[in-house]
Write a protein that holds these residues in place. Structure first.
Motif, mmCIF file in Angstrom:
data_model
loop_
_atom_site.group_PDB
_atom_site.id
_atom_site.type_symbol
_atom_site.label_atom_id
_atom_site.label_comp_id
_atom_site.label_asym_id
_atom_site.label_seq_id
_atom_site.Cartn_x
_atom_site.Cartn_y
_atom_site.Cartn_z
ATOM 1 N N MET A 139 0.843 -1.201 0.000
ATOM 2 C CA MET A 139 0.000 0.000 0.000
ATOM 3 C C MET A 139 0.876 1.248 0.000
ATOM 4 S SD MET A 139 -2.982 1.053 2.709
ATOM 5 C CE MET A 139 -3.845 -0.473 2.375
ATOM 6 N N GLY A 140 0.544 2.216 -0.863
ATOM 7 C CA GLY A 140 1.350 3.413 -0.985
ATOM 8 C C GLY A 140 1.100 4.403 0.135
ATOM 9 N N GLU A 141 1.891 5.441 0.130
ATOM 10 C CA GLU A 141 1.756 6.518 1.115
ATOM 11 C C GLU A 141 0.455 7.276 0.893
ATOM 12 O OE1 GLU A 141 4.170 10.449 1.149
ATOM 13 O OE2 GLU A 141 5.275 9.034 2.411
ATOM 14 N N VAL A 142 -0.203 7.645 1.966
ATOM 15 C CA VAL A 142 -1.462 8.387 1.864
ATOM 16 C C VAL A 142 -1.194 9.805 1.381
ATOM 17 C CG1 VAL A 142 -3.361 9.368 3.194
ATOM 18 C CG2 VAL A 142 -2.664 7.011 3.587
ATOM 19 N N ARG A 143 -2.017 10.258 0.431
ATOM 20 C CA ARG A 143 -1.867 11.594 -0.144
ATOM 21 C C ARG A 143 -3.190 12.345 -0.051
ATOM 22 N NH1 ARG A 143 0.366 11.789 -5.849
ATOM 23 N NH2 ARG A 143 -1.238 10.272 -6.387
ATOM 24 N N ILE A 144 -3.083 13.662 -0.012
ATOM 25 C CA ILE A 144 -4.254 14.536 0.078
ATOM 26 C C ILE A 144 -4.285 15.464 -1.133
ATOM 27 C CG2 ILE A 144 -5.421 16.354 1.380
ATOM 28 C CD1 ILE A 144 -5.492 13.606 2.744
ATOM 29 N N GLY A 145 -5.437 15.498 -1.791
ATOM 30 C CA GLY A 145 -5.655 16.409 -2.902
ATOM 31 C C GLY A 145 -6.757 17.399 -2.587
ATOM 32 N N VAL A 146 -6.767 18.484 -3.342
ATOM 33 C CA VAL A 146 -7.860 19.448 -3.273
ATOM 34 C C VAL A 146 -8.368 19.662 -4.691
ATOM 35 C CG1 VAL A 146 -6.269 21.433 -3.377
ATOM 36 C CG2 VAL A 146 -8.598 21.747 -2.518
ATOM 37 N N GLN A 147 -9.676 19.678 -4.844
ATOM 38 C CA GLN A 147 -10.291 20.021 -6.131
ATOM 39 C C GLN A 147 -10.784 21.456 -6.031
ATOM 40 O OE1 GLN A 147 -14.231 18.591 -7.317
ATOM 41 N NE2 GLN A 147 -13.335 17.851 -9.241
ATOM 42 N N LEU A 148 -10.065 22.352 -6.708
ATOM 43 C CA LEU A 148 -10.476 23.750 -6.771
ATOM 44 C C LEU A 148 -11.480 23.866 -7.916
ATOM 45 C CD1 LEU A 148 -7.018 25.492 -6.247
ATOM 46 C CD2 LEU A 148 -8.766 24.951 -4.520
ATOM 47 N N GLN A 149 -12.731 23.805 -7.578
ATOM 48 C CA GLN A 149 -13.795 23.785 -8.580
ATOM 49 C C GLN A 149 -13.884 25.160 -9.248
ATOM 50 O OE1 GLN A 149 -16.829 22.616 -5.831
ATOM 51 N NE2 GLN A 149 -16.131 20.491 -5.744
ATOM 52 N N PRO A 150 -13.732 25.205 -10.571
ATOM 53 C CA PRO A 150 -13.613 26.508 -11.246
ATOM 54 C C PRO A 150 -14.949 27.208 -11.442
ATOM 55 C CG PRO A 150 -13.372 24.734 -12.840
ATOM 56 C CD PRO A 150 -13.490 24.078 -11.496
ATOM 57 N N GLN A 151 -15.735 27.264 -10.372
ATOM 58 C CA GLN A 151 -17.045 27.895 -10.420
ATOM 59 C C GLN A 151 -17.144 28.969 -9.338
ATOM 60 O OE1 GLN A 151 -20.084 24.944 -9.638
ATOM 61 N NE2 GLN A 151 -19.304 24.442 -7.610
ATOM 62 N N HIS A 152 -17.835 30.063 -9.680
ATOM 63 C CA HIS A 152 -18.144 31.148 -8.742
ATOM 64 C C HIS A 152 -16.891 31.842 -8.209
ATOM 65 C CE1 HIS A 152 -22.036 29.410 -9.145
ATOM 66 N NE2 HIS A 152 -21.751 28.341 -8.439
#
Length: 255
Positions: free
Chosen positions: A1-14
């Motif tokens: 199992m790989g290292e845990v990673r955190i992403g953010v989705q910057l939703q291009p709305q508003h």
């Protein structure tokens, strides 16, 4: 199992002025996220349907220049919006601009307004999946033909959970699978994916499992089920990163 990673989705709305998105990307990288995603839609999905919105791939080119460390990508590109060979070339170019930090995320597409107002054939879930099935080998093939090639092993992410068709495409082509749903759904579909991998002769361990951030209380259970990439979505104009910071603190506490 790989290292845990955190992403953010910057939703291009508003977002209002684009500078708010630019600032959100900078804040995300400075906070320590591993991946910054946008999405490939042409109109807001929540809130005012006529609100401000920006296009996915031109934005990724800007992010490639703006950032230094994070991976970037779309969660996910609409599979039917672009010629697949052109999409591969676009991805290869952004990969070079970013010095090898692009994730190429694709899916079958689902939002009818995107198709209707931009002149694409919406079809049915079946026809959209058939198109994605046709396009994926062309994307992979074009990436092997372009000069220069991608900087490294450009990872292909496929989003979706259809058990018979989508997860089969994941088993055949993807480096990352992005799934949806609660823990029971995620666990079940992971099992379906593993069976598809067995059918096509591929080690399921080489496919990273990605999903939406379930909150600190449930995150460890998702890790036990195989998830290693969690993404939090946030929209303009504020692009609040409080939940992202909570996820990052949890990630760092595990290391």
């Amino acid at each position: 199992m790989g290292e845990v990673r955190i992403g953010v989705q910057l939703q291009p709305q508003h977002a209002g002025e684009y500078r708010l998105m630019r600032e959100a990307v900078m804040r995300s990288e400075e906070a320590g996220v591993d991946v910054v995603f946008n999405w490939d839609h042409f109109f807001p999905l929540t809130g005012d349907p006529e609100g401000y919105h920006y296009e996915c791939w031109t934005m990724l080119g800007a992010w490639a220049e703006q950032t230094e460390r994070v991976q970037i990508g779309a969660l996910v590109t609409g599979g039917g919006y672009r010629n697949p060979d052109l999409l591969a070339d676009m991805a290869r170019t952004v990969d070079h601009i970013s010095d090898g930090r692009l994730i190429l995320g694709v899916g079958a597409g689902w939002n009818e307004r995107d198709y209707d107002e931009y002149g694409y054939e919406f079809g049915t879930p079946g026809t959209r999946l058939a198109l994605l099935k046709e396009y994926l080998p062309r994307i992979v093939g074009r990436l092997q033909q372009v000069t220069p090639p991608p900087v490294g092993d450009l990872p292909l992410l496929i989003g979706g959970g259809g058990e018979r068709k989508t997860l089969r495409l994941v088993a055949e082509h993807a480096n990352i699978w992005h799934g949806f749903g609660d823990l029971e759904t995620f666990t079940h579909k992971s099992g379906v994916l593993e069976r598809h991998c067995a059918d096509v002769g591929r080690d399921p361990a080489v496919i990273e499992r990605s999903t939406s951030w379930p909150g600190v209380d449930q995150a460890e259970a998702f890790v036990d089920a195989g998830a290693t990439l969690f993404t939090i979505g946030t929209s303009g104009p504020d692009y609040d990163l409080d939940e992202v910071r909570a996820a990052l603190a949890w990630r760092d506490s595990r290391r």
